[in-house]
Design an enzyme around this catalytic site. Structure first.
Site, PDB file in Angstrom:
ATOM      1  N   GLY A 113      12.297   4.425   1.288  1.00  0.00           N
ATOM      2  CA  GLY A 113      12.631   5.115   2.546  1.00  0.00           C
ATOM      3  C   GLY A 113      14.020   4.712   3.018  1.00  0.00           C
ATOM      4  N   THR A 134      11.064  -4.525  -2.122  1.00  0.00           N
ATOM      5  CA  THR A 134       9.689  -4.078  -1.872  1.00  0.00           C
ATOM      6  C   THR A 134       8.733  -4.835  -2.795  1.00  0.00           C
ATOM      7  OG1 THR A 134       8.052  -2.298  -2.115  1.00  0.00           O
ATOM      8  CG2 THR A 134      10.039  -2.000  -3.368  1.00  0.00           C
ATOM      9  N   ASP A 136       6.285  -3.456  -3.907  1.00  0.00           N
ATOM     10  CA  ASP A 136       5.720  -2.416  -4.780  1.00  0.00           C
ATOM     11  C   ASP A 136       6.479  -2.267  -6.112  1.00  0.00           C
ATOM     12  OD1 ASP A 136       4.211  -1.996  -2.525  1.00  0.00           O
ATOM     13  OD2 ASP A 136       5.248  -0.169  -1.917  1.00  0.00           O
ATOM     14  N   GLN A 300      -0.274 -10.362   1.013  1.00  0.00           N
ATOM     15  CA  GLN A 300       0.662 -10.201  -0.110  1.00  0.00           C
ATOM     16  C   GLN A 300       2.118 -10.117   0.335  1.00  0.00           C
ATOM     17  OE1 GLN A 300      -1.534  -7.163  -2.996  1.00  0.00           O
ATOM     18  NE2 GLN A 300      -2.087  -6.898  -0.870  1.00  0.00           N
TER      19      GLN A 300
END
Ligand code: F6P
Length: 374
Positions: A113, A134, A136, A300
């Site tokens: 983003g 991130t 991810d 996390q």
């Protein structure tokens, strides 16, 4: 000659390593290049509202090991900024704030983003550099992102720990791991933690295949199973429903059709949100074993960054300062092997890096007998 003045912000979900990157950039910018540094509060929000603080060497001391971000963060979009009158394009306001502060460059630390927001500001004429952050690990054109290594450690430890309790109670334990729509974190932690089954969004699963793997284990004398489930993993039917709903949004031609398609997609997403609990129930009835679910969630993203993330964030932060000194803008600083490389934001924004089904980690997992649910 006047000193260069640089702004910095952290945007999107927080992740371990943000402070290490702020420090890496700041110490190099201030100490090595004699620049001035200004930190915007709460990501895009502070940029729009012009809330900032001067960052001196003192402020950068002692933050290498600290989790979260000393600047705060938000998920706001610069072109659809939430106001009482609805979303407003705040790009002109940001340009005005940037000019009034006399900034020479803006450093934006964030995920996918943030890359899009960064490109919007580049298009408006600002000198922007993006650093990929991130848990991810789903940002295109970079080997990896900071936050991912720490989150992998945390999720791995969780999988390690559920093994003994699953074993004691002869249960199936499903551990749900973050990652948005990418399976990197679950795959990495699942392999490192020795999960018996790993389910990721890129490989839709069938409940039959998952329960068959568990039954085979039982036959071999293992009366428990540990399943690592990505938050974005779906069974074949749900994955097809979600994909169809996304296609509707993509193909909607009119604003009304767009609205209807988005509402439908949200409904589909909402109904699939509890997918790990649904899978647990399905596995209980298919295998006769008890099943339990552990959602790791924000654990996390919290706490001190791992050594690998401190190293990566420092490498990327210092490289960003070099780029400012060289006046090279409109780029993301990618991690490439031991080094870094500037990549045009046009090649990053709007793209997502998913796990290729033939990725080395996937084939390694299969070779050690881990079930992937397909
Ligand atoms: O992008 C990082 C991440 O933690 C994803 O793994 C997760 O889907 C999402 O953020 C959660 O977002 P939020 O912080 O807005 O709840």
């Amino acid at each position: 000659m006047a000193k260069s003045k640089v702004g910095i912000l952290t945007a999107g979900g927080d992740s371990p390593g943000l402070n290490a990157a702020i420090r890496g950039f700041g110490k190099t910018a201030i100490g090595y290049y004699d620049m001035e540094l200004v930190g915007f509060r709460d990501g895009i929000t502070g940029l729009v509202e012009n809330r900032h603080e001067k960052l001196g060497s003192n402020r950068l001391s002692g933050i290498l090991t600290v989790g979260g971000t000393i600047l705060g963060t938000s998920r706001d979009k610069v072109n659809k900024f939430p106001t009482a009158d609805g979303p407003v394009d705040m790009v002109p306001t940001v340009v005005e704030n940037y000019d009034r502060l006399g900034l020479d460059a803006l450093i934006m630390l964030g995920g996918g983003g943030t890359a899009k927001n960064a490109l919007r500001l580049v298009d408006a004429g600002l000198n922007v550099i993006h650093l990929p952050k991130t848990i991810d690990n789903d940002i295109a054109m970079t080997d990896t992102t900071f936050g991912f290594a720490t989150a992998t450690e945390i999720a791995t430890e969780a999988i390690d720990r559920v093994h003994s309790t699953a074993h004691s109670h002869h249960r199936i334990i499903l551990t749900e791991i973050m990652g948005h729509r990418a399976g990197w974190l679950t795959l990495a932690a699942g392999i490192a933690g020795g999960a018996d089954i790993i389910l990721i969004p890129e490989i839709p699963y069938s409940v039959e295949s998952v329960s068959e793997t568990i039954k085979q284990r039982t036959k071999r004398g293992s009366t428990f199973s540990v399943v690592a489930v990505a938050e974005g993993a779906r069974d074949v039917e749900d994955a097809a429903d979600e994909q169809a709903a996304r296609l509707l949004v993509k193909n909607a031609k009119t604003p009304e059709a767009q609205r209807a398609a988005r509402t439908h997609l949200k409904h589909v997403e909402d109904t699939q949100r509890e997918h790990t609990f649904k899978l647990a129930r399905e596995l209980e009835s298919a295998t006769g074993l008890e099943a339990r679910v552990t959602i790791l969630g924000y654990v996390q993203r919290g706490g001190s960054p791992s050594a690998a993330d401190r190293l990566l964030a420092t490498k990327l932060g210092t490289a960003a300062a070099d780029l400012v000194a060289a006046k090279e803008y409109g780029v993301m600083v990618a991690s490439r092997g031991d080094g870094t490389e500037p990549v045009p934001l046009t090649e990053v924004a709007g793209k997502v890096k998913l796990v290729p089904p033939d990725h080395g980690w996937v084939t390694a997992a299969r070779k050690v007998g881990t079930g992937l649910g397909d």
